[in-house]
Design a protein around this motif. Structure first.
Motif, PDB file in Angstrom:
ATOM      1  N   VAL A  63       0.818  -1.195   0.000  1.00 26.76           N
ATOM      2  CA  VAL A  63       0.000   0.000   0.000  1.00 26.76           C
ATOM      3  C   VAL A  63       0.864   1.262   0.000  1.00 26.76           C
ATOM      4  CG1 VAL A  63      -1.962  -1.085   1.108  1.00 26.76           C
ATOM      5  CG2 VAL A  63      -0.165  -0.108   2.524  1.00 26.76           C
ATOM      6  N   GLY A  64       2.151   1.092  -0.217  1.00 27.80           N
ATOM      7  CA  GLY A  64       3.060   2.226  -0.186  1.00 27.80           C
ATOM      8  C   GLY A  64       2.898   3.127  -1.389  1.00 27.80           C
ATOM      9  N   SER A  65       3.582   4.281  -1.309  1.00 29.35           N
ATOM     10  CA  SER A  65       3.426   5.297  -2.342  1.00 29.35           C
ATOM     11  C   SER A  65       4.092   4.935  -3.655  1.00 29.35           C
ATOM     12  CB  SER A  65       3.994   6.623  -1.837  1.00 29.35           C
ATOM     13  OG  SER A  65       5.372   6.497  -1.542  1.00 29.35           O
ATOM     14  N   THR A  66       4.867   3.837  -3.694  1.00 33.41           N
ATOM     15  CA  THR A  66       5.495   3.407  -4.943  1.00 33.41           C
ATOM     16  C   THR A  66       4.861   2.136  -5.505  1.00 33.41           C
ATOM     17  OG1 THR A  66       7.185   2.139  -3.763  1.00 33.41           O
ATOM     18  CG2 THR A  66       7.719   4.423  -4.307  1.00 33.41           C
ATOM     19  N   HIS A  67       3.817   1.628  -4.852  1.00 39.28           N
ATOM     20  CA  HIS A  67       3.151   0.421  -5.362  1.00 39.28           C
ATOM     21  C   HIS A  67       2.348   0.769  -6.607  1.00 39.28           C
ATOM     22  CE1 HIS A  67       0.994  -3.277  -5.694  1.00 39.28           C
ATOM     23  NE2 HIS A  67      -0.167  -2.712  -5.409  1.00 39.28           N
ATOM     24  N   GLU A  68       2.620   0.045  -7.680  1.00 43.53           N
ATOM     25  CA  GLU A  68       1.983   0.326  -8.961  1.00 43.53           C
ATOM     26  C   GLU A  68       1.264  -0.910  -9.487  1.00 43.53           C
ATOM     27  OE1 GLU A  68       3.031   2.451 -13.236  1.00 43.53           O
ATOM     28  OE2 GLU A  68       4.655   1.755 -11.948  1.00 43.53           O
ATOM     29  N   PRO A  69      -0.067  -0.981  -9.354  1.00 46.24           N
ATOM     30  CA  PRO A  69      -0.809  -2.134  -9.869  1.00 46.24           C
ATOM     31  C   PRO A  69      -0.711  -2.206 -11.386  1.00 46.24           C
ATOM     32  CG  PRO A  69      -2.145  -0.814  -8.367  1.00 46.24           C
ATOM     33  CD  PRO A  69      -0.927  -0.008  -8.702  1.00 46.24           C
ATOM     34  N   LEU A 175      -6.237  13.479 -17.943  1.00 42.44           N
ATOM     35  CA  LEU A 175      -5.141  12.944 -17.154  1.00 42.44           C
ATOM     36  C   LEU A 175      -5.616  11.869 -16.185  1.00 42.44           C
ATOM     37  CD1 LEU A 175      -2.116  13.227 -16.217  1.00 42.44           C
ATOM     38  CD2 LEU A 175      -2.973  14.869 -14.516  1.00 42.44           C
ATOM     39  N   GLY A 176      -5.147  10.637 -16.386  1.00 42.18           N
ATOM     40  CA  GLY A 176      -5.421   9.579 -15.430  1.00 42.18           C
ATOM     41  C   GLY A 176      -4.475   9.692 -14.253  1.00 42.18           C
ATOM     42  N   VAL A 177      -4.984   9.506 -13.031  1.00 40.56           N
ATOM     43  CA  VAL A 177      -4.145   9.657 -11.836  1.00 40.56           C
ATOM     44  C   VAL A 177      -4.291   8.443 -10.930  1.00 40.56           C
ATOM     45  CG1 VAL A 177      -4.297  12.162 -11.933  1.00 40.56           C
ATOM     46  CG2 VAL A 177      -5.915  10.898 -10.501  1.00 40.56           C
ATOM     47  N   HIS A 178      -3.275   8.241 -10.112  1.00 38.65           N
ATOM     48  CA  HIS A 178      -3.284   7.158  -9.130  1.00 38.65           C
ATOM     49  C   HIS A 178      -3.966   7.604  -7.843  1.00 38.65           C
ATOM     50  CE1 HIS A 178      -1.807   3.714  -6.817  1.00 38.65           C
ATOM     51  NE2 HIS A 178      -1.337   4.552  -5.920  1.00 38.65           N
ATOM     52  N   THR A 188       1.198   9.915  -8.819  1.00 38.55           N
ATOM     53  CA  THR A 188       1.430   8.611  -9.437  1.00 38.55           C
ATOM     54  C   THR A 188       2.515   7.884  -8.647  1.00 38.55           C
ATOM     55  OG1 THR A 188       2.254   7.488 -11.438  1.00 38.55           O
ATOM     56  CG2 THR A 188       3.060   9.690 -11.024  1.00 38.55           C
ATOM     57  N   PRO A 189       2.505   6.551  -8.640  1.00 39.43           N
ATOM     58  CA  PRO A 189       3.556   5.808  -7.941  1.00 39.43           C
ATOM     59  C   PRO A 189       4.829   5.647  -8.750  1.00 39.43           C
ATOM     60  CG  PRO A 189       1.957   4.271  -8.820  1.00 39.43           C
ATOM     61  CD  PRO A 189       1.429   5.651  -9.108  1.00 39.43           C
ATOM     62  N   ASN A 190       4.844   6.153  -9.992  1.00 38.41           N
ATOM     63  CA  ASN A 190       5.986   5.976 -10.877  1.00 38.41           C
ATOM     64  C   ASN A 190       6.590   7.340 -11.210  1.00 38.41           C
ATOM     65  OD1 ASN A 190       7.440   5.709 -13.519  1.00 38.41           O
ATOM     66  ND2 ASN A 190       6.877   3.565 -13.265  1.00 38.41           N
ATOM     67  N   MET A 191       7.822   7.586 -10.798  1.00 39.65           N
ATOM     68  CA  MET A 191       8.425   8.903 -10.984  1.00 39.65           C
ATOM     69  C   MET A 191       8.638   9.249 -12.453  1.00 39.65           C
ATOM     70  SD  MET A 191      11.056   9.253  -7.765  1.00 39.65           S
ATOM     71  CE  MET A 191      11.735   7.580  -7.848  1.00 39.65           C
ATOM     72  N   GLY A 220       0.539   8.834  -4.358  1.00 42.07           N
ATOM     73  CA  GLY A 220       1.687   8.219  -5.008  1.00 42.07           C
ATOM     74  C   GLY A 220       2.934   9.008  -4.681  1.00 42.07           C
ATOM     75  N   ILE A 221       4.088   8.445  -4.965  1.00 40.83           N
ATOM     76  CA  ILE A 221       5.341   9.074  -4.555  1.00 40.83           C
ATOM     77  C   ILE A 221       5.610  10.400  -5.264  1.00 40.83           C
ATOM     78  CG2 ILE A 221       6.774   7.877  -6.250  1.00 40.83           C
ATOM     79  CD1 ILE A 221       8.936   7.672  -4.050  1.00 40.83           C
TER      80      ILE A 221
END
Length: 262
Positions: A63-69, A175-178, A188-191, A220-221
């Motif tokens: 559930v962290g800020s870098t988790h990307e389903p 814009l799709g967002v996490h 987003t979880p992806n930098m 997200g991160i």
């Protein structure tokens, strides 16, 4: 095939793809919708998968800020809400517009509505979204695919994508967002995806964020944009009153998209 064998096969599909839809399982195994739903309930009861509307996904403790389903996981979540949001978003697009769609399952749903709009130029960093327009075969639509490195959520990101986007100007970006919060904005979880999305924001005259209620409170991160940068935010009736109040104070316009006729 006996029920235990079928359930094991379903579990393997979920693990392989990250998520499955009931309709796909019905076709794959040649059984009824009710049978598949019972199988999913059994597997969910054993903690082997998570049931969602219309299907199931892997059980994740991250559930962290870098988790990307992955795309398949997200595609079976909040399907009804995403369809309602996509309908409202599509109504904002005029024929002949230059429209950017960032990668995501909500924007992918929107793409299927926009496929019928004449004379569009579509800019996207999503192979899946580009495929939606490719399959329509409309000669009056132009699709610009940015290129780049593919992420787990099937976004194309990185220097190649950013360089392509910086040469373009579009009328509107969807814009799709996490996630979204007052403090962190749209995230987003992806930098690398955040960098690509920020380039899309700069290229657009208007920013529309289609985001279902589950995105509220998720962080997200990396921040893509502040809430105040959104001209329109489209969500669903599941968005709680405190979130509506907070968003209404920051975004240009908050739209709540219900089912047809609502």
């Amino acid at each position: 095939m006996l029920a235990p064998q079928r359930q094991q096969a379903i579990l393997e599909l979920v693990r392989r793809h990250g998520g499955v839809r009931v309709v796909e399982l019905v076709r794959a195994f040649g059984v009824s919708d009710l049978t598949i739903r019972r199988d999913l309930e059994t597997l969910a009861g054993r903690g082997l998968l998570a049931k969602v509307r219309g299907g199931a996904t892997i059980v994740s403790t991250a559930v962290g800020s870098t988790h990307e389903p992955g795309f398949a996981v997200k595609a079976v979540r909040q399907e009804q809400e995403k369809r309602a949001i996509a309908r409202r978003a599509a109504a904002l697009v005029r024929p002949g517009s230059a429209v950017a769609l960032s990668a995501g399952t909500t924007t992918w749903t929107l793409a299927r509505h926009l496929a019928a709009v004449p004379a569009l130029t579509i800019v996207t960093n999503s192979v899946r979204i580009a495929d939606v327009f490719r399959h329509t075969g409309r000669p009056d639509q132009t699709v610009v695919l940015t290129g780049g490195v593919r992420t787990p959520s099937d976004a194309l990101v990185g220097p190649l994508a950013v360089a392509a986007i910086r040469q373009l100007n579009v009328d509107v970006l969807f814009l799709g967002v996490h996630g979204m919060t007052v403090r962190a904005g749209f995230t987003t979880p992806n930098m690398m995806e955040a960098e690509t999305d920020r380039a899309l924001v700069k290229a657009a005259s208007r920013l529309v964020v289609p985001a279902d209620h589950t995105k509220w409170g998720t962080i997200g991160i990396s921040t893509i944009a502040e809430l105040g940068e959104a001209d329109v935010l489209i969500s669903d009736p599941g968005l709680p009153p405190p979130a509506r109040e907070a968003l209404a104070e920051h975004v240009g316009e908050l739209v709540i998209a219900g089912p047809p006729g609502a």
